[in-house]
Design a protein around this motif. Structure first.
Motif, mmCIF file in Angstrom:
data_model
loop_
_atom_site.group_PDB
_atom_site.id
_atom_site.type_symbol
_atom_site.label_atom_id
_atom_site.label_comp_id
_atom_site.label_asym_id
_atom_site.label_seq_id
_atom_site.Cartn_x
_atom_site.Cartn_y
_atom_site.Cartn_z
ATOM 1 N N ALA A 10 16.310 11.586 -9.727
ATOM 2 C CA ALA A 10 15.222 11.139 -10.600
ATOM 3 C C ALA A 10 15.748 10.083 -11.563
ATOM 4 C CB ALA A 10 14.649 12.321 -11.384
ATOM 5 N N PRO A 11 15.187 8.860 -11.540
ATOM 6 C CA PRO A 11 15.764 7.751 -12.310
ATOM 7 C C PRO A 11 15.387 7.753 -13.791
ATOM 8 C CG PRO A 11 13.866 6.979 -11.077
ATOM 9 C CD PRO A 11 14.076 8.417 -10.679
ATOM 10 N N ALA A 12 16.306 7.207 -14.595
ATOM 11 C CA ALA A 12 16.025 6.931 -16.004
ATOM 12 C C ALA A 12 15.154 5.687 -16.101
ATOM 13 C CB ALA A 12 17.334 6.712 -16.755
ATOM 14 N N LYS A 13 14.686 5.377 -17.321
ATOM 15 C CA LYS A 13 13.869 4.181 -17.523
ATOM 16 C C LYS A 13 14.375 3.378 -18.707
ATOM 17 C CE LYS A 13 11.388 5.426 -21.416
ATOM 18 N NZ LYS A 13 11.430 4.710 -22.720
ATOM 19 N N LEU A 14 13.999 2.106 -18.699
ATOM 20 C CA LEU A 14 14.179 1.216 -19.837
ATOM 21 C C LEU A 14 12.826 0.622 -20.210
ATOM 22 C CD1 LEU A 14 17.360 -0.773 -18.713
ATOM 23 C CD2 LEU A 14 17.280 1.124 -20.349
ATOM 24 N N ASN A 15 12.656 0.330 -21.496
ATOM 25 C CA ASN A 15 11.476 -0.404 -21.944
ATOM 26 C C ASN A 15 11.817 -1.884 -22.015
ATOM 27 O OD1 ASN A 15 11.131 2.443 -23.377
ATOM 28 N ND2 ASN A 15 9.100 1.506 -23.177
ATOM 29 N N LEU A 16 11.275 -2.676 -21.093
ATOM 30 C CA LEU A 16 11.468 -4.120 -21.177
ATOM 31 C C LEU A 16 10.727 -4.682 -22.386
ATOM 32 C CD1 LEU A 16 11.128 -5.072 -17.402
ATOM 33 C CD2 LEU A 16 13.186 -4.444 -18.695
ATOM 34 N N GLY A 144 7.458 5.448 -11.275
ATOM 35 C CA GLY A 144 8.653 4.623 -11.247
ATOM 36 C C GLY A 144 8.362 3.161 -10.980
ATOM 37 N N GLY A 145 9.428 2.403 -10.740
ATOM 38 C CA GLY A 145 9.280 0.974 -10.509
ATOM 39 C C GLY A 145 9.048 0.216 -11.797
ATOM 40 N N THR A 146 8.201 -0.793 -11.731
ATOM 41 C CA THR A 146 7.864 -1.627 -12.882
ATOM 42 C C THR A 146 6.393 -1.418 -13.193
ATOM 43 O OG1 THR A 146 9.392 -3.274 -11.952
ATOM 44 C CG2 THR A 146 8.042 -3.961 -13.829
ATOM 45 N N CYS A 147 6.066 -1.040 -14.427
ATOM 46 C CA CYS A 147 4.680 -0.726 -14.788
ATOM 47 C C CYS A 147 4.338 -1.246 -16.177
ATOM 48 C CB CYS A 147 4.427 0.782 -14.784
ATOM 49 S SG CYS A 147 4.354 1.547 -13.150
ATOM 50 N N ARG A 148 3.110 -1.665 -16.357
ATOM 51 C CA ARG A 148 2.526 -1.873 -17.689
ATOM 52 C C ARG A 148 1.927 -0.529 -18.088
ATOM 53 N NH1 ARG A 148 -0.310 -6.490 -19.928
ATOM 54 N NH2 ARG A 148 -0.693 -6.047 -22.161
ATOM 55 N N VAL A 149 2.342 -0.038 -19.226
ATOM 56 C CA VAL A 149 1.935 1.306 -19.663
ATOM 57 C C VAL A 149 1.318 1.198 -21.050
ATOM 58 C CG1 VAL A 149 2.704 3.672 -20.077
ATOM 59 C CG2 VAL A 149 3.840 2.294 -18.330
ATOM 60 N N ARG A 150 0.158 1.830 -21.230
ATOM 61 C CA ARG A 150 -0.553 1.738 -22.506
ATOM 62 C C ARG A 150 -0.973 3.115 -22.989
ATOM 63 N NH1 ARG A 150 -4.326 -3.328 -20.568
ATOM 64 N NH2 ARG A 150 -2.951 -5.024 -21.221
ATOM 65 N N GLY A 151 -1.584 3.114 -24.176
ATOM 66 C CA GLY A 151 -2.036 4.370 -24.769
ATOM 67 C C GLY A 151 -0.841 5.192 -25.214
ATOM 68 N N THR A 282 15.029 -0.225 -10.063
ATOM 69 C CA THR A 282 14.635 0.478 -8.840
ATOM 70 C C THR A 282 13.130 0.321 -8.645
ATOM 71 O OG1 THR A 282 14.138 2.619 -9.868
ATOM 72 C CG2 THR A 282 16.433 2.193 -9.283
ATOM 73 N N ARG A 283 12.696 0.691 -7.448
ATOM 74 C CA ARG A 283 11.295 0.437 -7.083
ATOM 75 C C ARG A 283 10.473 1.708 -6.934
ATOM 76 N NH1 ARG A 283 11.065 -4.790 -3.022
ATOM 77 N NH2 ARG A 283 12.472 -6.143 -4.229
ATOM 78 N N GLY A 284 10.961 2.827 -7.410
ATOM 79 C CA GLY A 284 10.179 4.053 -7.265
ATOM 80 C C GLY A 284 10.655 5.138 -8.196
ATOM 81 N N GLY A 285 9.974 6.266 -8.123
ATOM 82 C CA GLY A 285 10.312 7.416 -8.940
ATOM 83 C C GLY A 285 11.268 8.351 -8.217
ATOM 84 N N PRO A 286 11.200 9.645 -8.520
ATOM 85 C CA PRO A 286 12.124 10.609 -7.909
ATOM 86 C C PRO A 286 11.969 10.662 -6.395
ATOM 87 C CG PRO A 286 10.972 11.563 -9.786
ATOM 88 C CD PRO A 286 10.296 10.281 -9.496
#
Length: 296
Positions: A10-16, A144-151, A282-286
């Motif tokens: 299961a990958p970690a994330k960064l906030n671009l 996972g991957g690259t996403c625009r996330v709001r709320g 990476t291009r996906g989640g777990p």
């Protein structure tokens, strides 16, 4: 095939980018972010069991009902109605209190693993609905991957893959509490408000320089993480296109378009920081990497 156990990465994330755009009626902060999973993984092994157990070898993270992995397992069994249990072993590689969603990765990995272990056939939408009840970052950790996330993390839009790059991540000696970071933001505000829309368009056009030009983190100024400026300076001195804190902190990362420069930055940081990593997007989640059959 009935399975005895599965192993999940299961990958970690960064906030671009991370911006605080307001406050919701329920008091939560309204966020706008571009988030990216990286190839730094939590390794999760799940074994069929009649009970529910969690082991965290070598980690100081408490094993109790507040742990996201336990929450995820309980939520999965409640949703599916399965009268079953699981023995969970999580080898944690993602720094704690880092803003890299290690706990959310654990929850997402457990959900994906249990879905596979017990052949529950839940859709990603169902898993995300379960995950949203565990933590704000869990739905993204599943996708996972690259996403625009709001709320509060509940509104997600999948983007094309991040342009090819290298991330150098360094964890300061002291972590940051997410509630405390947001409380400081409410008091101090921030001079930084990244252009998340411009960054999304840069991702779509595959323009790494523009992705980095639009980067920023509205929580960095008020995080209280004293080592952030020094780490950012080292990253930029070695050629990082941008350097900033991720999430609510305390981890800091730089984005590089050249692997040799990234490795030089990593080497410069390692003497001062125990937890340093060279990562790729990476291009996906777990994902389930090992399945062991149940012997008849």
């Amino acid at each position: 095939m009935l399975k005895k156990s599965v192993t999940v990465l299961a990958p970690a994330k960064l906030n671009l980018s991370l911006d605080v755009v307001g406050t919701m009626p329920n008091g939560y902060h309204d966020l706008d972010m571009v988030m990216q999973t990286i190839d730094l993984y939590e390794k999760i092994t799940l074994r069929r069991s009649e009970g529910l157990n969690l082991t965290l070898p070598g980690s100081f993270v408490p094993v109790n009902d507040k742990n996201t992995a336990i929450k995820a397992a309980l939520a999965f069994f409640h949703y599916t109605g399965l009268l079953a249990g699981v023995d969970m072993t999580i080898y944690k590689r993602v720094p704690v209190r880092a803003g890299m969603a290690g706990g959310s990765a654990d929850a997402a990995g457990v959900l994906v693993g249990l879905n596979d272990l017990y052949d529950a056939h839940l859709s990603i939408s169902e898993l995300c609905a379960i995950g949203a009840g565990i933590g704000a970052d869990v739905p993204f950790a599943l996708l996972g991957g690259t996403c625009r996330v709001r709320g509060v993390g509940d509104l997600m839009k999948a983007l094309p893959p991040c342009p090819e790059c290298w991330f150098v991540v360094a964890m300061p000696s002291v972590g940051v509490s997410t509630p405390e970071a947001f409380a400081r933001y409410d008091t101090m505000g921030s001079p930084v408000h990244p252009d998340c829309e411009a960054q999304e368009q840069a991702v779509r056009s595959g323009d790494l320089a523009a992705v980095c030009a639009a980067a920023g983190n509205a929580l960095e100024h008020c995080s209280g993480a004293e080592e952030t400026p020094a780490i950012c300076a080292v990253l930029r001195e070695h050629g990082a296109l941008t350097a900033q804190m991720t999430g609510s902190g305390a981890a800091v990362f730089g984005v590089f378009d050249d692997e040799d420069k990234a490795r030089a930055a990593l080497a410069a940081l390692k003497p001062g920081y125990k937890q340093c990593y060279l990562c790729r997007p990476t291009r996906g989640g777990p994902r389930v990497t090992v399945r062991r059959p149940l012997k008849k």
